[in-house]
Design a protein around this motif. Structure first.
Motif, PDB file in Angstrom:
ATOM      1  N   ALA A 144      53.704  22.501  21.543  1.00 44.17           N
ATOM      2  CA  ALA A 144      53.398  23.727  22.283  1.00 44.17           C
ATOM      3  C   ALA A 144      53.116  23.432  23.750  1.00 44.17           C
ATOM      4  O   ALA A 144      53.569  24.158  24.646  1.00 44.17           O
ATOM      5  N   THR A 145      52.369  22.344  24.017  1.00 38.72           N
ATOM      6  CA  THR A 145      52.029  22.000  25.406  1.00 38.72           C
ATOM      7  C   THR A 145      53.259  21.595  26.197  1.00 38.72           C
ATOM      8  O   THR A 145      53.471  22.040  27.332  1.00 38.72           O
ATOM      9  N   VAL A 146      54.088  20.751  25.582  1.00 35.84           N
ATOM     10  CA  VAL A 146      55.297  20.279  26.274  1.00 35.84           C
ATOM     11  C   VAL A 146      56.267  21.435  26.524  1.00 35.84           C
ATOM     12  O   VAL A 146      56.845  21.559  27.611  1.00 35.84           O
ATOM     13  N   ALA A 147      56.434  22.305  25.536  1.00 37.70           N
ATOM     14  CA  ALA A 147      57.403  23.403  25.670  1.00 37.70           C
ATOM     15  C   ALA A 147      56.911  24.497  26.617  1.00 37.70           C
ATOM     16  O   ALA A 147      57.721  25.176  27.255  1.00 37.70           O
ATOM     17  N   ALA A 148      55.578  24.679  26.717  1.00 36.99           N
ATOM     18  CA  ALA A 148      55.056  25.753  27.571  1.00 36.99           C
ATOM     19  C   ALA A 148      55.328  25.500  29.044  1.00 36.99           C
ATOM     20  O   ALA A 148      55.414  26.441  29.838  1.00 36.99           O
ATOM     21  N   TRP A 149      55.462  24.242  29.420  1.00 36.82           N
ATOM     22  CA  TRP A 149      55.695  23.918  30.830  1.00 36.82           C
ATOM     23  C   TRP A 149      57.024  24.477  31.321  1.00 36.82           C
ATOM     24  O   TRP A 149      57.059  25.293  32.262  1.00 36.82           O
ATOM     25  N   PRO A 150      58.164  24.103  30.695  1.00 36.43           N
ATOM     26  CA  PRO A 150      59.428  24.655  31.202  1.00 36.43           C
ATOM     27  C   PRO A 150      59.657  26.117  30.833  1.00 36.43           C
ATOM     28  O   PRO A 150      60.311  26.855  31.584  1.00 36.43           O
ATOM     29  N   LEU A 151      59.115  26.568  29.683  1.00 35.37           N
ATOM     30  CA  LEU A 151      59.414  27.921  29.223  1.00 35.37           C
ATOM     31  C   LEU A 151      58.518  28.983  29.853  1.00 35.37           C
ATOM     32  O   LEU A 151      58.971  30.088  30.151  1.00 35.37           O
ATOM     33  N   LEU A 152      57.229  28.663  30.035  1.00 32.87           N
ATOM     34  CA  LEU A 152      56.282  29.647  30.560  1.00 32.87           C
ATOM     35  C   LEU A 152      55.666  29.233  31.886  1.00 32.87           C
ATOM     36  O   LEU A 152      54.946  30.015  32.505  1.00 32.87           O
ATOM     37  N   GLY A 153      55.931  27.998  32.322  1.00 38.07           N
ATOM     38  CA  GLY A 153      55.343  27.515  33.565  1.00 38.07           C
ATOM     39  C   GLY A 153      53.846  27.335  33.482  1.00 38.07           C
ATOM     40  O   GLY A 153      53.143  27.474  34.482  1.00 38.07           O
ATOM     41  N   GLU A 154      53.325  27.020  32.278  1.00 38.03           N
ATOM     42  CA  GLU A 154      51.889  26.871  32.082  1.00 38.03           C
ATOM     43  C   GLU A 154      51.560  25.519  31.449  1.00 38.03           C
ATOM     44  O   GLU A 154      52.234  25.091  30.505  1.00 38.03           O
ATOM     45  N   VAL A 155      50.550  24.876  31.965  1.00 43.95           N
ATOM     46  CA  VAL A 155      50.033  23.643  31.367  1.00 43.95           C
ATOM     47  C   VAL A 155      48.506  23.715  31.385  1.00 43.95           C
ATOM     48  O   VAL A 155      47.926  24.389  32.236  1.00 43.95           O
ATOM     49  N   PRO A 156      47.837  23.041  30.440  1.00 48.41           N
ATOM     50  CA  PRO A 156      46.376  23.048  30.461  1.00 48.41           C
ATOM     51  C   PRO A 156      45.844  22.376  31.723  1.00 48.41           C
ATOM     52  O   PRO A 156      46.477  21.455  32.255  1.00 48.41           O
ATOM     53  N   PRO A 157      44.677  22.810  32.231  1.00 46.12           N
ATOM     54  CA  PRO A 157      44.037  22.085  33.332  1.00 46.12           C
ATOM     55  C   PRO A 157      43.794  20.624  32.916  1.00 46.12           C
ATOM     56  O   PRO A 157      43.631  20.343  31.721  1.00 46.12           O
ATOM     57  N   PRO A 158      43.784  19.692  33.871  1.00 44.65           N
ATOM     58  CA  PRO A 158      43.649  18.271  33.527  1.00 44.65           C
ATOM     59  C   PRO A 158      42.479  17.952  32.602  1.00 44.65           C
ATOM     60  O   PRO A 158      42.642  17.215  31.624  1.00 44.65           O
ATOM     61  N   LEU A 159      41.291  18.502  32.889  1.00 44.90           N
ATOM     62  CA  LEU A 159      40.136  18.216  32.039  1.00 44.90           C
ATOM     63  C   LEU A 159      40.338  18.760  30.626  1.00 44.90           C
ATOM     64  O   LEU A 159      39.972  18.116  29.634  1.00 44.90           O
ATOM     65  N   ALA A 160      40.919  19.944  30.518  1.00 47.19           N
ATOM     66  CA  ALA A 160      41.168  20.533  29.207  1.00 47.19           C
ATOM     67  C   ALA A 160      42.204  19.721  28.439  1.00 47.19           C
ATOM     68  O   ALA A 160      42.086  19.515  27.232  1.00 47.19           O
ATOM     69  N   LEU A 161      43.226  19.244  29.141  1.00 52.72           N
ATOM     70  CA  LEU A 161      44.250  18.424  28.491  1.00 52.72           C
ATOM     71  C   LEU A 161      43.642  17.128  27.964  1.00 52.72           C
ATOM     72  O   LEU A 161      43.882  16.723  26.823  1.00 52.72           O
ATOM     73  N   LEU A 162      42.813  16.476  28.798  1.00 46.50           N
ATOM     74  CA  LEU A 162      42.154  15.247  28.353  1.00 46.50           C
ATOM     75  C   LEU A 162      41.223  15.535  27.182  1.00 46.50           C
ATOM     76  O   LEU A 162      41.201  14.780  26.192  1.00 46.50           O
ATOM     77  N   GLY A 163      40.465  16.628  27.263  1.00 49.39           N
ATOM     78  CA  GLY A 163      39.578  16.984  26.162  1.00 49.39           C
ATOM     79  C   GLY A 163      40.340  17.290  24.889  1.00 49.39           C
ATOM     80  O   GLY A 163      39.939  16.877  23.796  1.00 49.39           O
ATOM     81  N   GLY A 164      41.454  17.987  25.023  1.00 48.87           N
ATOM     82  CA  GLY A 164      42.272  18.296  23.856  1.00 48.87           C
ATOM     83  C   GLY A 164      42.848  17.055  23.209  1.00 48.87           C
ATOM     84  O   GLY A 164      42.884  16.936  21.975  1.00 48.87           O
ATOM     85  N   LEU A 165      43.297  16.114  24.022  1.00 52.56           N
ATOM     86  CA  LEU A 165      43.819  14.856  23.474  1.00 52.56           C
ATOM     87  C   LEU A 165      42.716  14.069  22.770  1.00 52.56           C
ATOM     88  O   LEU A 165      42.956  13.429  21.740  1.00 52.56           O
ATOM     89  N   LEU A 166      41.497  14.111  23.320  1.00 46.47           N
ATOM     90  CA  LEU A 166      40.367  13.466  22.644  1.00 46.47           C
ATOM     91  C   LEU A 166      40.080  14.144  21.300  1.00 46.47           C
ATOM     92  O   LEU A 166      39.757  13.474  20.313  1.00 46.47           O
ATOM     93  N   CYS A 167      40.204  15.464  21.263  1.00 46.39           N
ATOM     94  CA  CYS A 167      40.025  16.180  19.993  1.00 46.39           C
ATOM     95  C   CYS A 167      41.030  15.696  18.955  1.00 46.39           C
ATOM     96  O   CYS A 167      40.669  15.407  17.806  1.00 46.39           O
ATOM     97  N   LEU A 168      42.295  15.606  19.356  1.00 46.38           N
ATOM     98  CA  LEU A 168      43.320  15.147  18.420  1.00 46.38           C
ATOM     99  C   LEU A 168      43.068  13.709  17.986  1.00 46.38           C
ATOM    100  O   LEU A 168      43.244  13.358  16.811  1.00 46.38           O
ATOM    101  N   ALA A 169      42.649  12.855  18.941  1.00 52.26           N
ATOM    102  CA  ALA A 169      42.346  11.469  18.597  1.00 52.26           C
ATOM    103  C   ALA A 169      41.195  11.399  17.599  1.00 52.26           C
ATOM    104  O   ALA A 169      41.225  10.619  16.632  1.00 52.26           O
ATOM    105  N   GLY A 170      40.175  12.225  17.827  1.00 50.86           N
ATOM    106  CA  GLY A 170      39.041  12.249  16.906  1.00 50.86           C
ATOM    107  C   GLY A 170      39.442  12.689  15.519  1.00 50.86           C
ATOM    108  O   GLY A 170      39.020  12.097  14.516  1.00 50.86           O
TER     109      GLY A 170
END
Length: 301
Positions: free
Chosen positions: A258-284
């Motif tokens: 969803a994150t990768v596809a939203a960039w070219p399709l909707l022009g939206e990406v999570p803010p850097p801190l949110a992206l890092l936090g989200g990746l930490l959530c997935l890692a956890g």
């Protein structure tokens, strides 16, 4: 699933792929139609389409297993949690958040499943579960920092976490239902409960359908047919044949897609801190699935 015939293993893998891709696309489509349908109207429209599709399949197949009183209770929890509250919360969250952030937050659900299993099902709290929980909650804290900075909506984050909790509840109650009831029947009843619960928004749906552009209406129909009807049938098929814990880990791919596809399709990406936090959530969440000592591999089955 390792003892299953090769054809069945391939069907299970295919069902998982269909569910993951369909649900990843749902985050994008919900965001795309957010300006045309409010959360309640989108919930009712999506579920009504799914109910018609699933009902048609049920009529063709004809097989119906009468649920027991206990199963009706579980079906009620399943329908209200996953099809009503989850959809309302996620649709509302995506009025506030980009698809990637919403998907990252929703996918803390496997951690919630593990924590509930440890508390209520007597599976305990192995070392990796504790470590993973700390890492994941650290990720949520980082996302909280992003809301404090104004980069994200606090309301959106809370709604996405509500969706994660109801998603986890639904997975926990769906597994025992599938031990005796067909996946099609479980999904159809759950969707019907969701439709009944979202009927108060029927007036909004009719009004918004009258003025919505064709693309938005097509998006609503797509949400009902693919991420709801098709994906939930595929999920139920896979869940009947493999442990819930192992299957739930496959949804780690949903926020990534969803994150990768939203960039070219909707022009939206999570803010850097949110992206890092989200990746930490997935890692956890991933850490909670590591084997520890006496913990059985299929503890969540």
């Amino acid at each position: 699933m390792t003892d299953a015939p090769p054809r069945e293993r391939l069907l299970v893998i295919g069902a998982v792929v269909v569910a993951v891709l369909s649900w990843a696309s749902a985050f994008l489509v919900i965001r795309a139609v957010a300006n045309d349908f409010d959360p309640g109207a989108l919930t009712l429209g999506r579920l009504a389409v799914a109910a018609l599709a699933l009902g048609a399949v049920q009529l063709v197949r004809g097989a119906w297993v009468p649920p027991t009183r206990r199963e009706w209770l579980l079906l009620g929890v399943f329908g209200v949690s996953w099809f009503l509250i989850y959809n309302l919360a996620l649709n509302a969250a995506e009025h506030e958040l980009d698809p990637g952030t919403a998907a990252l937050l929703v996918n803390v659900a496997p951690l919630i499943v593990a924590l509930v299993a440890g508390t209520l099902l007597g599976e305990g709290f192995p070392r990796w579960l504790i470590i993973g929980a700390i890492v994941a909650f650290g990720g949520i804290a980082l996302i909280g920092v992003a809301t404090a900075s104004g980069a994200l909506s606090v309301v959106g984050v809370v709604l996405a976490l509500v969706a994660a909790v109801t998603y986890a509840i639904a997975v926990l109650v769906q597994k025992p239902l599938l031990q005796r009831l067909p996946g099609l029947q479980v999904t159809l009843i759950g969707v019907a409960i969701g439709v009944a619960g979202s009927l108060p928004w029927s007036g909004s749906l009719i009004t918004q359908l009258a003025v919505a552009p064709p693309a938005a209406t097509a998006g609503l129909v797509y949400l009902g047919l693919v991420p709801t009807a098709v994906a939930f049938l595929a999920w139920a098929y896979a869940l009947r044949r493999m442990p819930a814990g192992k299957l739930t880990t496959t949804t780690y791919l949903v926020p990534v897609i969803a994150t990768v596809a939203a960039w070219p399709l909707l022009g939206e990406v999570p803010p850097p801190l949110a992206l890092l936090g989200g990746l930490l959530c997935l890692a956890g969440v991933a850490l909670t699935r590591l084997p520890t000592g006496v913990r059985t591999r299929d503890a969540a089955s």
